[in-house]
Motif scaffolding. Sequence first.
Motif, PDB file in Angstrom:
ATOM      1  N   ALA A 160      -1.823  -4.576 -17.344  1.00 58.94           N
ATOM      2  CA  ALA A 160      -0.055  -3.696 -17.152  1.00 58.94           C
ATOM      3  C   ALA A 160      -0.547  -2.202 -16.871  1.00 58.94           C
ATOM      4  CB  ALA A 160       0.959  -3.641 -18.091  1.00 58.94           C
ATOM      5  N   LEU A 161      -1.493  -1.533 -17.631  1.00 60.97           N
ATOM      6  CA  LEU A 161      -1.420  -0.397 -17.785  1.00 60.97           C
ATOM      7  C   LEU A 161      -1.746   0.065 -16.956  1.00 60.97           C
ATOM      8  CD1 LEU A 161      -1.570   2.696 -18.470  1.00 60.97           C
ATOM      9  CD2 LEU A 161      -2.916   2.531 -20.935  1.00 60.97           C
ATOM     10  N   SER A 162      -3.681  -0.755 -16.124  1.00 63.64           N
ATOM     11  CA  SER A 162      -4.647  -0.032 -15.253  1.00 63.64           C
ATOM     12  C   SER A 162      -3.401  -0.771 -14.017  1.00 63.64           C
ATOM     13  CB  SER A 162      -5.494  -1.317 -15.244  1.00 63.64           C
ATOM     14  OG  SER A 162      -5.254  -2.743 -15.222  1.00 63.64           O
ATOM     15  N   THR A 163      -2.669  -1.424 -13.808  1.00 58.77           N
ATOM     16  CA  THR A 163      -1.790  -1.828 -12.736  1.00 58.77           C
ATOM     17  C   THR A 163      -1.061   0.368 -12.484  1.00 58.77           C
ATOM     18  OG1 THR A 163      -1.991  -3.966 -13.112  1.00 58.77           O
ATOM     19  CG2 THR A 163      -0.225  -3.200 -11.223  1.00 58.77           C
ATOM     20  N   GLU A 164      -0.544   0.331 -13.383  1.00 55.82           N
ATOM     21  CA  GLU A 164       0.739   0.786 -13.471  1.00 55.82           C
ATOM     22  C   GLU A 164      -0.974   2.087 -12.671  1.00 55.82           C
ATOM     23  OE1 GLU A 164       3.877   3.502 -13.425  1.00 55.82           O
ATOM     24  OE2 GLU A 164       3.279   1.511 -13.627  1.00 55.82           O
ATOM     25  N   ILE A 165      -1.718   2.951 -13.511  1.00 54.45           N
ATOM     26  CA  ILE A 165      -3.069   3.583 -12.995  1.00 54.45           C
ATOM     27  C   ILE A 165      -2.870   3.239 -11.747  1.00 54.45           C
ATOM     28  CG2 ILE A 165      -5.039   4.094 -13.547  1.00 54.45           C
ATOM     29  CD1 ILE A 165      -4.847   3.826 -16.601  1.00 54.45           C
ATOM     30  N   VAL A 166      -4.086   2.219 -11.247  1.00 54.61           N
ATOM     31  CA  VAL A 166      -3.597   2.541 -10.012  1.00 54.61           C
ATOM     32  C   VAL A 166      -2.717   2.589  -8.724  1.00 54.61           C
ATOM     33  CG1 VAL A 166      -4.909   0.822  -7.871  1.00 54.61           C
ATOM     34  CG2 VAL A 166      -5.684   0.789  -9.601  1.00 54.61           C
ATOM     35  N   GLU A 167      -1.204   2.661  -9.173  1.00 54.85           N
ATOM     36  CA  GLU A 167       0.105   3.001  -8.781  1.00 54.85           C
ATOM     37  C   GLU A 167       0.442   4.135  -8.599  1.00 54.85           C
ATOM     38  OE1 GLU A 167       3.252   0.478 -10.408  1.00 54.85           O
ATOM     39  OE2 GLU A 167       2.609  -1.164  -9.326  1.00 54.85           O
ATOM     40  N   ARG A 168       0.110   4.981 -10.106  1.00 57.07           N
ATOM     41  CA  ARG A 168       0.331   6.097  -9.465  1.00 57.07           C
ATOM     42  C   ARG A 168      -0.843   7.437  -9.049  1.00 57.07           C
ATOM     43  NH1 ARG A 168       3.701   7.777 -14.023  1.00 57.07           N
ATOM     44  NH2 ARG A 168       3.702   9.768 -12.484  1.00 57.07           N
ATOM     45  N   LEU A 169      -2.499   6.622  -9.708  1.00 57.18           N
ATOM     46  CA  LEU A 169      -3.266   7.243  -8.165  1.00 57.18           C
ATOM     47  C   LEU A 169      -3.257   7.271  -7.213  1.00 57.18           C
ATOM     48  CD1 LEU A 169      -6.034   7.751 -11.377  1.00 57.18           C
ATOM     49  CD2 LEU A 169      -3.883   9.677 -11.381  1.00 57.18           C
ATOM     50  N   GLU A 170      -2.770   6.456  -6.483  1.00 60.39           N
ATOM     51  CA  GLU A 170      -2.961   5.969  -5.698  1.00 60.39           C
ATOM     52  C   GLU A 170      -1.500   5.866  -4.117  1.00 60.39           C
ATOM     53  OE1 GLU A 170      -5.367   4.623  -3.301  1.00 60.39           O
ATOM     54  OE2 GLU A 170      -6.238   5.802  -5.216  1.00 60.39           O
ATOM     55  N   GLY A 171       0.364   6.557  -5.401  1.00 59.75           N
ATOM     56  CA  GLY A 171       1.291   6.788  -4.250  1.00 59.75           C
ATOM     57  C   GLY A 171       2.115   5.343  -4.542  1.00 59.75           C
ATOM     58  N   THR A 172       1.540   4.495  -4.334  1.00 57.55           N
ATOM     59  CA  THR A 172       1.927   3.425  -4.637  1.00 57.55           C
ATOM     60  C   THR A 172       3.285   3.198  -4.430  1.00 57.55           C
ATOM     61  OG1 THR A 172       1.009   1.518  -5.873  1.00 57.55           O
ATOM     62  CG2 THR A 172       0.078   1.990  -3.773  1.00 57.55           C
ATOM     63  N   VAL A 173       3.415   3.887  -5.547  1.00 56.87           N
ATOM     64  CA  VAL A 173       4.707   3.922  -5.962  1.00 56.87           C
ATOM     65  C   VAL A 173       6.402   4.228  -5.836  1.00 56.87           C
ATOM     66  CG1 VAL A 173       6.133   3.702  -8.860  1.00 56.87           C
ATOM     67  CG2 VAL A 173       3.753   3.591  -8.260  1.00 56.87           C
ATOM     68  N   ALA A 174       5.613   5.523  -4.315  1.00 52.37           N
ATOM     69  CA  ALA A 174       6.619   6.851  -4.062  1.00 52.37           C
ATOM     70  C   ALA A 174       6.531   8.150  -5.191  1.00 52.37           C
ATOM     71  CB  ALA A 174       8.022   6.135  -4.166  1.00 52.37           C
ATOM     72  N   GLY A 175       6.365   7.804  -5.800  1.00 53.59           N
ATOM     73  CA  GLY A 175       5.963   8.947  -6.185  1.00 53.59           C
ATOM     74  C   GLY A 175       7.462  10.058  -7.216  1.00 53.59           C
ATOM     75  N   CYS A 176       8.712   9.176  -6.994  1.00 52.30           N
ATOM     76  CA  CYS A 176       9.796   9.248  -7.069  1.00 52.30           C
ATOM     77  C   CYS A 176      11.015  10.495  -5.787  1.00 52.30           C
ATOM     78  CB  CYS A 176      10.205  10.764  -8.628  1.00 52.30           C
ATOM     79  SG  CYS A 176       9.203  10.013  -9.728  1.00 52.30           S
ATOM     80  N   GLU A 177      10.262  10.189  -5.011  1.00 53.64           N
ATOM     81  CA  GLU A 177      10.910  10.941  -4.010  1.00 53.64           C
ATOM     82  C   GLU A 177      11.677  10.010  -3.623  1.00 53.64           C
ATOM     83  OE1 GLU A 177       9.144   9.138   0.274  1.00 53.64           O
ATOM     84  OE2 GLU A 177       7.565   8.442  -0.702  1.00 53.64           O
TER      85      GLU A 177
END
Length: 237
Positions: A183-200
């Motif tokens: 779970a955490l490693s997936t979230e790390i990839v999402e956050r560092l790669e910007g695939t979560v849209a970064g709260c835009e």
Amino acid sequence: MRGPVKVAVATIVAGTMAAVAVPVAMLASIMSTEAGSGGRGSGGYGLSPCTLTASTAGVSDLDDEQVANARTIIAVGKSMAIPPRGWVIAIATALQESQLRNLDYGDRDSLGMMQQRPSMGWGSPAQVQDPAYAARAFFGGPKSPTGNSGLLSVKGWERMPLWEAAQTVQRSGFPLAYAQHEALSTEIVERLEGTVAGCEDLATGPWRPPVNSGYELTSSYGWRVSPTVGGADFHTG
């Protein structure tokens, strides 16, 4: 494996059947190791202050060293044309082996963030303590700096449970322990790669929210931990 890690587990009940899902609350914190460094939660690596999901707390507990090592794993994976699932497996492995730290000690002669052993052919002590080298050696394949089998040598690794793929490379005495970090490693990839849209704002660009208010965004486009089947998957939106 260094220090305790707290994991929250959600239970899904449907009718008369109950199933235990993968951790969706994620790791609340990563405990300091003997070789731990300062700077936890400093925000020096540019993570958004927005709260996207409950898992954000786990990512924000990483310090600059851990984030830098995660970035190195991702960069090496990209250079080797490895899909994001491979990055997730590698980061989860490093979380289990060293808490994403480049350690100068370990079990027997294990060293570095992947705890690779020079005596087992992974490279010299200096090499396995180079995060980029360690990542390349873990991924393996034609560009591997070592003759040992890496992730790319594992047939069907993309479809394996994370712990099984990691264990095939690492040969750990605690194979199932890798699963707790998915779970955490997936979230790390999402956050560092910007695939979560970064709260835009969802109303920017060509996209529009389905309603103007009264809803909660629970799963963004991109790599995530699936809320229904568990494990990492790509949400096509």
